[in-house]
Write a protein that holds these residues in place. Structure first.
Motif, PDB file in Angstrom:
ATOM      1  N   TRP A 272       0.764  -1.095  -0.024  1.00  0.00           N
ATOM      2  CA  TRP A 272      -0.009   0.098  -0.065  1.00  0.00           C
ATOM      3  C   TRP A 272       0.719   1.189   0.026  1.00  0.00           C
ATOM      4  O   TRP A 272       1.820   1.214   0.842  1.00  0.00           O
ATOM      5  CB  TRP A 272      -0.891   0.152   1.384  1.00  0.00           C
ATOM      6  CG  TRP A 272      -2.052  -0.872   1.127  1.00  0.00           C
ATOM      7  CD1 TRP A 272      -1.886  -2.297   1.414  1.00  0.00           C
ATOM      8  CD2 TRP A 272      -3.424  -0.702   0.500  1.00  0.00           C
ATOM      9  NE1 TRP A 272      -3.309  -2.865   1.160  1.00  0.00           N
ATOM     10  CE2 TRP A 272      -4.150  -2.032   0.491  1.00  0.00           C
ATOM     11  CE3 TRP A 272      -4.088   0.593   0.017  1.00  0.00           C
ATOM     12  CZ2 TRP A 272      -5.300  -1.688   0.242  1.00  0.00           C
ATOM     13  CZ3 TRP A 272      -5.321   0.354  -0.140  1.00  0.00           C
ATOM     14  CH2 TRP A 272      -6.039  -0.911  -0.230  1.00  0.00           C
ATOM     15  N   LEU A 273       0.798   2.102  -1.055  1.00  0.00           N
ATOM     16  CA  LEU A 273       1.607   3.440  -1.023  1.00  0.00           C
ATOM     17  C   LEU A 273       0.943   4.379  -1.787  1.00  0.00           C
ATOM     18  O   LEU A 273       0.104   4.337  -2.727  1.00  0.00           O
ATOM     19  CB  LEU A 273       2.939   2.886  -2.064  1.00  0.00           C
ATOM     20  CG  LEU A 273       3.834   3.918  -2.227  1.00  0.00           C
ATOM     21  CD1 LEU A 273       4.614   3.821  -0.730  1.00  0.00           C
ATOM     22  CD2 LEU A 273       4.867   3.770  -3.435  1.00  0.00           C
ATOM     23  N   ALA A 274       0.882   5.304  -1.050  1.00  0.00           N
ATOM     24  CA  ALA A 274       0.294   6.619  -1.323  1.00  0.00           C
ATOM     25  C   ALA A 274      -1.229   6.587  -1.426  1.00  0.00           C
ATOM     26  O   ALA A 274      -2.111   7.226  -2.267  1.00  0.00           O
ATOM     27  CB  ALA A 274       0.740   7.261  -2.661  1.00  0.00           C
ATOM     28  N   GLY A 275      -1.479   5.586  -0.610  1.00  0.00           N
ATOM     29  CA  GLY A 275      -2.954   5.361  -0.518  1.00  0.00           C
ATOM     30  C   GLY A 275      -3.580   4.273  -1.294  1.00  0.00           C
ATOM     31  O   GLY A 275      -4.677   4.186  -1.242  1.00  0.00           O
ATOM     32  N   LEU A 276      -2.632   3.901  -2.139  1.00  0.00           N
ATOM     33  CA  LEU A 276      -3.225   2.920  -3.440  1.00  0.00           C
ATOM     34  C   LEU A 276      -2.707   1.578  -2.930  1.00  0.00           C
ATOM     35  O   LEU A 276      -1.676   1.423  -2.241  1.00  0.00           O
ATOM     36  CB  LEU A 276      -2.591   3.298  -4.692  1.00  0.00           C
ATOM     37  CG  LEU A 276      -2.965   4.709  -5.179  1.00  0.00           C
ATOM     38  CD1 LEU A 276      -2.277   5.043  -6.445  1.00  0.00           C
ATOM     39  CD2 LEU A 276      -4.446   4.753  -5.329  1.00  0.00           C
ATOM     40  N   HIS A 277      -3.577   0.475  -3.444  1.00  0.00           N
ATOM     41  CA  HIS A 277      -3.003  -0.745  -3.354  1.00  0.00           C
ATOM     42  C   HIS A 277      -2.393  -0.955  -4.772  1.00  0.00           C
ATOM     43  O   HIS A 277      -2.603  -0.703  -5.943  1.00  0.00           O
ATOM     44  CB  HIS A 277      -4.350  -1.684  -3.343  1.00  0.00           C
ATOM     45  CG  HIS A 277      -3.877  -3.113  -3.112  1.00  0.00           C
ATOM     46  ND1 HIS A 277      -4.770  -4.290  -3.664  1.00  0.00           N
ATOM     47  CD2 HIS A 277      -2.912  -3.738  -2.355  1.00  0.00           C
ATOM     48  CE1 HIS A 277      -4.149  -5.239  -3.309  1.00  0.00           C
ATOM     49  NE2 HIS A 277      -3.001  -4.978  -2.802  1.00  0.00           N
ATOM     50  N   TRP A 278      -1.047  -1.924  -4.525  1.00  0.00           N
ATOM     51  CA  TRP A 278      -0.243  -2.011  -5.659  1.00  0.00           C
ATOM     52  C   TRP A 278       0.074  -3.605  -5.698  1.00  0.00           C
ATOM     53  O   TRP A 278       1.102  -4.282  -5.424  1.00  0.00           O
ATOM     54  CB  TRP A 278       1.113  -1.458  -5.587  1.00  0.00           C
ATOM     55  CG  TRP A 278       1.100  -0.055  -5.354  1.00  0.00           C
ATOM     56  CD1 TRP A 278       0.811   0.815  -4.365  1.00  0.00           C
ATOM     57  CD2 TRP A 278       1.438   1.146  -6.242  1.00  0.00           C
ATOM     58  NE1 TRP A 278       0.584   2.025  -4.568  1.00  0.00           N
ATOM     59  CE2 TRP A 278       1.588   2.279  -5.791  1.00  0.00           C
ATOM     60  CE3 TRP A 278       2.223   0.713  -7.583  1.00  0.00           C
ATOM     61  CZ2 TRP A 278       1.750   3.391  -6.426  1.00  0.00           C
ATOM     62  CZ3 TRP A 278       2.729   1.900  -8.414  1.00  0.00           C
ATOM     63  CH2 TRP A 278       2.224   3.393  -7.950  1.00  0.00           C
ATOM     64  N   PRO A 279      -1.067  -4.391  -6.520  1.00  0.00           N
ATOM     65  CA  PRO A 279      -0.901  -5.797  -6.614  1.00  0.00           C
ATOM     66  C   PRO A 279       0.145  -6.445  -7.279  1.00  0.00           C
ATOM     67  O   PRO A 279       0.880  -5.785  -8.248  1.00  0.00           O
ATOM     68  CB  PRO A 279      -2.298  -6.203  -7.449  1.00  0.00           C
ATOM     69  CG  PRO A 279      -3.101  -5.018  -7.433  1.00  0.00           C
ATOM     70  CD  PRO A 279      -2.179  -3.767  -7.064  1.00  0.00           C
ATOM     71  N   GLY A 280       0.820  -7.158  -6.760  1.00  0.00           N
ATOM     72  CA  GLY A 280       2.136  -7.687  -7.493  1.00  0.00           C
ATOM     73  C   GLY A 280       3.235  -7.117  -7.141  1.00  0.00           C
ATOM     74  O   GLY A 280       4.450  -7.629  -7.530  1.00  0.00           O
ATOM     75  N   GLU A 281       3.363  -5.980  -6.410  1.00  0.00           N
ATOM     76  CA  GLU A 281       4.629  -5.571  -5.951  1.00  0.00           C
ATOM     77  C   GLU A 281       4.994  -5.551  -4.667  1.00  0.00           C
ATOM     78  O   GLU A 281       4.205  -6.195  -3.734  1.00  0.00           O
ATOM     79  CB  GLU A 281       4.332  -3.959  -5.876  1.00  0.00           C
ATOM     80  CG  GLU A 281       4.072  -3.356  -7.179  1.00  0.00           C
ATOM     81  CD  GLU A 281       5.370  -3.102  -8.195  1.00  0.00           C
ATOM     82  OE1 GLU A 281       6.437  -3.438  -7.661  1.00  0.00           O
ATOM     83  OE2 GLU A 281       4.994  -2.920  -9.360  1.00  0.00           O
ATOM     84  N   ARG A 282       6.188  -5.619  -4.254  1.00  0.00           N
ATOM     85  CA  ARG A 282       6.956  -5.977  -2.868  1.00  0.00           C
ATOM     86  C   ARG A 282       6.078  -5.206  -1.751  1.00  0.00           C
ATOM     87  O   ARG A 282       6.087  -3.744  -2.027  1.00  0.00           O
ATOM     88  CB  ARG A 282       8.389  -5.653  -2.855  1.00  0.00           C
ATOM     89  CG  ARG A 282       9.134  -6.762  -3.917  1.00  0.00           C
ATOM     90  CD  ARG A 282      10.573  -6.455  -3.551  1.00  0.00           C
ATOM     91  NE  ARG A 282      11.238  -7.078  -2.250  1.00  0.00           N
ATOM     92  CZ  ARG A 282      12.310  -6.626  -1.552  1.00  0.00           C
ATOM     93  NH1 ARG A 282      13.050  -5.894  -2.364  1.00  0.00           N
ATOM     94  NH2 ARG A 282      12.847  -7.373  -0.617  1.00  0.00           N
ATOM     95  N   GLY A 283       5.688  -5.750  -0.800  1.00  0.00           N
ATOM     96  CA  GLY A 283       4.998  -5.130   0.268  1.00  0.00           C
ATOM     97  C   GLY A 283       6.216  -4.350   1.156  1.00  0.00           C
ATOM     98  O   GLY A 283       7.134  -4.707   1.179  1.00  0.00           O
ATOM     99  N   LEU A 284       5.459  -3.789   2.309  1.00  0.00           N
ATOM    100  CA  LEU A 284       6.284  -3.249   3.338  1.00  0.00           C
ATOM    101  C   LEU A 284       5.826  -3.579   4.587  1.00  0.00           C
ATOM    102  O   LEU A 284       4.634  -3.665   4.843  1.00  0.00           O
ATOM    103  CB  LEU A 284       6.272  -1.431   3.212  1.00  0.00           C
ATOM    104  CG  LEU A 284       6.777  -0.959   1.771  1.00  0.00           C
ATOM    105  CD1 LEU A 284       6.471   0.367   1.695  1.00  0.00           C
ATOM    106  CD2 LEU A 284       8.254  -0.931   1.944  1.00  0.00           C
ATOM    107  N   SER A 285       6.601  -3.530   5.557  1.00  0.00           N
ATOM    108  CA  SER A 285       6.115  -3.945   6.920  1.00  0.00           C
ATOM    109  C   SER A 285       6.047  -2.835   7.738  1.00  0.00           C
ATOM    110  O   SER A 285       6.164  -1.633   7.244  1.00  0.00           O
ATOM    111  CB  SER A 285       7.402  -4.758   7.625  1.00  0.00           C
ATOM    112  OG  SER A 285       8.632  -3.945   7.803  1.00  0.00           O
ATOM    113  N   GLY A 286       5.332  -3.022   8.820  1.00  0.00           N
ATOM    114  CA  GLY A 286       5.225  -1.683   9.657  1.00  0.00           C
ATOM    115  C   GLY A 286       3.759  -1.764  10.359  1.00  0.00           C
ATOM    116  O   GLY A 286       2.804  -2.704   9.969  1.00  0.00           O
TER     117      GLY A 286
END
Ligand code: CTP
Ligand code: MG
Length: 409
Positions: A272-286
């Motif tokens: 999830w980046l800049a409020g958007l879901h990015w299917p297939g991209e590496r995710g972030l922890s936190g």
């Protein structure tokens, strides 16, 4: 809702490792404001888009020395006031209480005095109705008591000629105004002597200095400030509105803030980046969804408004934000800014990282974030030429700046 959301009474606690304050400030705000004639009790009447009480609290919390603050309000408004006091005190302030007042100002002060912690040695009593009193007056009366151990009261010269009259309004004499001072608040006293004076007071006095002097104590005047006038009538309220407008030059209303956030890549998470879901991209922890853009914007907005930071406002312990997406933080932040009288002028964010490739979704992200904040949000992205943690592909960093301004109605 923040983890330190107010209950009916904001309790005091000794900050871990902190020193209990030796100064206590009682803000009396329990009057009805009959002469003002507003729809709400005077301290809760609007002044330039905020309440009179909120303006007063700004001055109190602008004091140099950390103090215990007891705010005395009408019993029906204790909850409402507790939330204002918590916001005004900021995350750092651990020593605030809100209590119900009495039928007279003197009773309200007595009820406030009863709430002071044992550590308090110097007490300031302040009328919430003197909403524009500069913080420097609070600091000056504290210094006065510390140096003299007498009561210290701010006062200003009387400019009108004063006549003494009889029952028929016939002038008996002209009083020498050189001998007169119009006194204001905050009035400051050694705590033990003020407690004793209150315990033995047999009648109502018009101010604390009179009650203190009636018990045989000394009171001295120091220079007051014209801005510490008491809002009593609708005319006074208009004067206060005018003063706030005059001091709010267009650029003085602007405040800037900065926020940074970093999250490490976590291949087991969705991105999830800049409020958007990015299917297939590496995710972030936190904590929450790990969206560094939304978290950096949240910090930038809170810092611009002087309302703390993401950790202190939205504690990680609050289950409401567990797994929450960035829009939840942004909406809750905007609510806080709006309540404090701020509007967002614009936000600018830069993403630093190797992936995802951001530019194809820039417009989408900017549209979403601008819509949530009701202000232009621009998002750019860059890489670091292979250097540092973003260059090594370990995580993503976002840096945000925000400009906000305080609205005067
Ligand atoms: N006050 C209080 N408790 C009361 C009466 C007054 O805490 N029972 C506070 C007011 O809220 C105000 C300050 O004392 O901040 C000075 O009082 P004043 O200006 O007289 O306010 P009001 O009593 O609210 O106004 P009015 O006399 O016009 O009704
Ligand atoms: Mg009154």
């Amino acid at each position: 809702m923040s983890p330190n959301a107010p209950g009916p009474k904001v309790s005091s606690a000794t900050a871990a490792g902190g020193r209990a304050p030796i100064v206590g400030v009682i803000v009396v705000a329990a009057g009805s404001g009959t002469r003002l004639g507003a729809a709400r009790p005077k301290a809760f009447a609007p002044l330039a888009g905020r309440t009179i009480l909120e303006h007063s609290l700004d001055s109190v919390f602008g004091m140099q020395r950390e103090s215990q603050v007891v705010v005395v309000v009408p019993s029906a408004l204790v909850d409402e006031a507790a939330s204002m006091v918590t916001d005004a005190a900021g995350a750092a302030h651990k020593y605030v209480r809100v209590v119900a007042g009495g039928a007279t100002r003197q009773q309200s002060v007595a009820l406030g005095l009863a709430e002071l912690d044992a550590s308090v040695r110097i007490v300031l009593v302040h009328d919430a109705a003197r909403a524009l009193t500069p913080s420097s007056v609070f600091d000056a009366v504290v210094t006065g008591v510390a140096q003299t151990a007498s009561g210290i009261v701010p006062g200003v010269a009387v400019t009108d000629t004063i006549k003494r009259v009889d029952d028929d309004e016939s002038v008996v004499e002209t009083v020498d105004r050189a001998e007169l001072r119009a006194v204001q608040t905050p009035q400051a006293f050694p705590r033990a002597a003020l407690d004793a004076a209150y315990a033995e007071a047999e009648r109502e006095h018009t101010d604390d200095a009179a009650l203190f002097a009636a018990a045989g104590n000394t009171v001295s005047i120091i220079d007051g400030d014209d801005r510490a006038f008491k809002i009593t009538t609708p005319w006074d309220l208009r004067r206060a509105e005018g003063l706030l407008r005059d001091t709010a030059a267009p650029t003085e209303g602007l405040r800037t803030g900065i926020g940074t956030d970093v999250h490490a890549f976590d291949d087991s998470s969705e991105l999830w980046l800049a409020g958007l879901h990015w299917p297939g991209e590496r995710g972030l922890s936190g904590h929450s969804d790990g969206d560094p853009v939304c978290h950096a914007i949240t910090d930038a907005l809170l810092s611009a408004a002087g309302l703390g930071d993401i950790g202190s406002v939205f504690g990680t312990a609050d289950p409401q934000f567990d797994g929450a997406h960035g829009d939840v933080f942004l909406r809750a932040t905007l609510e806080r800014l709006t309540a404090a009288g701020f509007t967002v002028n614009n936000v600018s964010v830069q993403i630093i990282g190797n992936s995802p490739r951001f530019s194809p979704r820039r417009m989408e992200a900017e549209g979403l974030l601008s819509g949530i904040l009701d202000a232009p949000v621009s998002v750019s992205a860059t890489t670091t030429d292979g250097l540092g943690f973003p260059g090594r592909g370990e995580g993503i960093c976002a840096i945000a700046t925000a400009i906000v301004s305080r609205q005067y109605a």
